[in-house]
Write an enzyme that holds these catalytic residues in place. Structure first.
Site, PDB file in Angstrom:
ATOM      1  N   GLY A  88      -1.288  -1.692   6.404  1.00  0.00           N
ATOM      2  CA  GLY A  88      -1.161  -2.833   7.309  1.00  0.00           C
ATOM      3  C   GLY A  88      -2.281  -3.820   7.078  1.00  0.00           C
ATOM      4  O   GLY A  88      -2.957  -3.781   6.043  1.00  0.00           O
ATOM      5  N   GLY A 125     -10.036  -4.418   1.492  1.00  0.00           N
ATOM      6  CA  GLY A 125      -9.369  -4.058   2.746  1.00  0.00           C
ATOM      7  C   GLY A 125      -9.807  -2.683   3.233  1.00  0.00           C
ATOM      8  O   GLY A 125     -10.867  -2.169   2.851  1.00  0.00           O
ATOM      9  N   ASP A 126      -8.969  -2.091   4.051  1.00  0.00           N
ATOM     10  CA  ASP A 126      -9.295  -0.795   4.655  1.00  0.00           C
ATOM     11  C   ASP A 126      -8.999   0.399   3.757  1.00  0.00           C
ATOM     12  O   ASP A 126      -9.563   1.478   3.951  1.00  0.00           O
ATOM     13  CB  ASP A 126      -8.469  -0.623   5.944  1.00  0.00           C
ATOM     14  CG  ASP A 126      -6.973  -0.662   5.636  1.00  0.00           C
ATOM     15  OD1 ASP A 126      -6.530  -1.615   4.955  1.00  0.00           O
ATOM     16  OD2 ASP A 126      -6.248   0.257   6.052  1.00  0.00           O
ATOM     17  N   THR A 135       0.804  -1.236   0.000  1.00  0.00           N
ATOM     18  CA  THR A 135       0.000   0.000   0.000  1.00  0.00           C
ATOM     19  C   THR A 135       0.833   1.281   0.000  1.00  0.00           C
ATOM     20  O   THR A 135       1.897   1.344   0.603  1.00  0.00           O
ATOM     21  CB  THR A 135      -0.959   0.036   1.227  1.00  0.00           C
ATOM     22  OG1 THR A 135      -1.845  -1.058   1.121  1.00  0.00           O
ATOM     23  CG2 THR A 135      -1.770   1.299   1.320  1.00  0.00           C
ATOM     24  N   ARG A 140     -12.443  -9.794  -1.839  1.00  0.00           N
ATOM     25  CA  ARG A 140     -12.026  -9.183  -0.564  1.00  0.00           C
ATOM     26  C   ARG A 140     -11.658  -7.694  -0.748  1.00  0.00           C
ATOM     27  O   ARG A 140     -10.951  -7.328  -1.669  1.00  0.00           O
ATOM     28  CB  ARG A 140     -10.825  -9.958  -0.009  1.00  0.00           C
ATOM     29  CG  ARG A 140     -10.296  -9.414   1.323  1.00  0.00           C
ATOM     30  CD  ARG A 140      -9.095  -8.534   1.138  1.00  0.00           C
ATOM     31  NE  ARG A 140      -8.528  -8.100   2.422  1.00  0.00           N
ATOM     32  CZ  ARG A 140      -7.648  -7.129   2.556  1.00  0.00           C
ATOM     33  NH1 ARG A 140      -7.195  -6.501   1.499  1.00  0.00           N
ATOM     34  NH2 ARG A 140      -7.194  -6.792   3.733  1.00  0.00           N
ATOM     35  N   GLY A 184      -5.457  -4.970   6.771  1.00  0.00           N
ATOM     36  CA  GLY A 184      -6.655  -4.167   6.595  1.00  0.00           C
ATOM     37  C   GLY A 184      -7.840  -4.529   7.471  1.00  0.00           C
ATOM     38  O   GLY A 184      -8.597  -3.649   7.900  1.00  0.00           O
TER      39      GLY A 184
HETATM   40  N1  ASP Z   1      -4.160  -2.267   4.181  1.00  0.00           N
HETATM   41  C1  ASP Z   1      -4.066  -2.937   2.916  1.00  0.00           C
HETATM   42  C2  ASP Z   1      -5.152  -3.971   2.806  1.00  0.00           C
HETATM   43  O1  ASP Z   1      -5.448  -4.621   3.779  1.00  0.00           O
HETATM   44  C3  ASP Z   1      -2.759  -3.602   2.732  1.00  0.00           C
HETATM   45  C4  ASP Z   1      -1.602  -2.820   3.223  1.00  0.00           C
HETATM   46  O2  ASP Z   1      -1.687  -1.708   3.633  1.00  0.00           O
HETATM   47  O3  ASP Z   1      -0.522  -3.326   3.195  1.00  0.00           O
HETATM   48  O4  ASP Z   1      -5.662  -4.149   1.737  1.00  0.00           O
END
Ligand code: ASP
Length: 346
Positions: A262, A240-241, A210, A238, A264
């Site tokens: 991180g 994520g955040d 990310t 899926r 998510g």
């Molecule tokens: N947060 C992102 C996700 O979960 C991945 C990442 O930030 O590394 O999709």
């Protein structure tokens, strides 16, 4: 009377000899960026690789800062910086996005304007070169906040957002990670092991990546944006955040701007970006305190790993992470360019 006249003539003489300018207070400008958190350790890099990462981070933060220096808007500064990172194969966003379980690429992004909490987000797009541009188009040119998949791409066509061929996202290092992850996860298909348990065993690095940016412009406006390929071997659509306002991205001039990276699922469950800004706004915490409290508090206690970049309307920057490292950089009118990868305290 005579004395008064003497004193005032002395003051006039002095003020001519030593003119006092009250310099107009310079409006702060600042930008911070990240390129993902995770098991990023010095030993895993050759000096050349480390240099190449540092140069890309430096170039992104400085290009974003140049926009602010010319009086440009924070939204333009973050879009500029994020595009540099999206166009690099190093980071899990745009060009360097990870593979899904089925061998495709599904990209997510979001952006938020601190002036009025306008926001735009997209998820699961497969052919958009710079997802942050599409998120911005959603914010500025649609009546919605979040668009997904085919519909988001249909909107992108109408708005003239750049498309690429799906091969554009193929990179050898992500391909290798996908192969390894798939091999492990296929055991679940054969009924050998539980999918969830297997997924937890994947290296932390496969769940992270990310890119993101936060900026403050001369007008005092904050903005935040985040863009990602998500998790290696993610499946079943899926999300994520990163495209979720309040979880992976948040900006409000009254508190702060945050972009997260991180695992998510934890950032969603703990509403991390908005929680940090709420602590700044309602508890009067500094960005450093609020970030520390959340990333090493509820987030870590729940088992969530990752980090954030935070910026407030006075130009204070904080970049906490509870992983081994986080690609990051910052620059402000009071601080020269800083680029970090590892934990500087160790
Ligand atoms: N947060 C992102 C996700 O979960 C991945 C990442 O930030 O590394 O999709």
């Amino acid at each position: 009377m005579r004395r008064l006249l003497l004193t005032s003539s002395l003051l006039v003489a002095l003020s001519t000899a030593y003119p006092v300018f009250s310099a107009p207070a310079q409006s702060p400008i600042a930008i911070a960026i990240h390129g993902g958190a995770g098991t990023i350790e010095r030993a895993k890099f050759t000096p050349e690789q480390e240099l190449a990462y540092r140069q890309t981070l430096q170039s992104a933060v400085e290009q974003g800062y140049a926009v602010l220096e010319k009086g440009g808007e924070s939204l333009d500064a973050i879009t500029t910086a994020i595009k540099v990172l999206e166009n690099s194969p190093f980071f899990n966003a745009g060009k360097g996005a990870v593979y899904t379980y089925d061998g495709t690429h599904e990209l997510d992004a979001s952006i938020m304007d601190g002036r009025d909490r306008q926001a735009g987000a997209i998820s699961g797009v497969t052919l958009i070169k710079n997802p942050i541009e599409l998120a911005r188009a959603v914010m500025e040119k649609s009546v919605h906040v979040m668009l997904s998949g085919e519909g988001a791409q249909e909107f992108a066509k109408r708005e003239g957002v750049a498309f690429v061929n799906k091969d554009y996202f193929d990179t050898p290092h992500r391909y290798e990670a996908w192969q390894k992850a798939r091999k492990k996860l296929e055991q679940a298909e054969q009924g050998i092991k539980d999918y969830q348990a297997l997924h937890q065993q994947l290296p932390q690095q496969y769940k992270m990546g990310t890119v993101g940016a936060v900026a403050l412009d001369k007008q005092g406006n904050l903005a935040a944006g985040t863009s990602t390929g998500g998790m290696t071997a993610k499946r079943f659509g899926r999300i994520g955040d990163s495209p979720i306002i309040g979880a992976g991205t948040f900006a409000d001039n009254d508190s702060c701007a945050v972009s997260a990276t991180g695992h998510g699922e934890y950032f969603i469950r703990y509403n991390i970006a908005a929680d940090i800004c709420a602590r700044v706004q309602y508890q009067g915490k500094t960005v450093a305190q609020a970030g520390q409290d959340v990333i090493f508090g509820p987030m870590l206690e729940a088992g969530g790993t990752g980090g954030v970049i935070i910026l407030d309307a006075e130009g204070n920057i904080s970049m906490p992470f509870n992983t081994k490292g986080m690609y990051r950089a910052s620059k402000s009118n009071t601080q020269p360019t800083y680029v970090g990868i590892f934990d500087d305290k160790k």
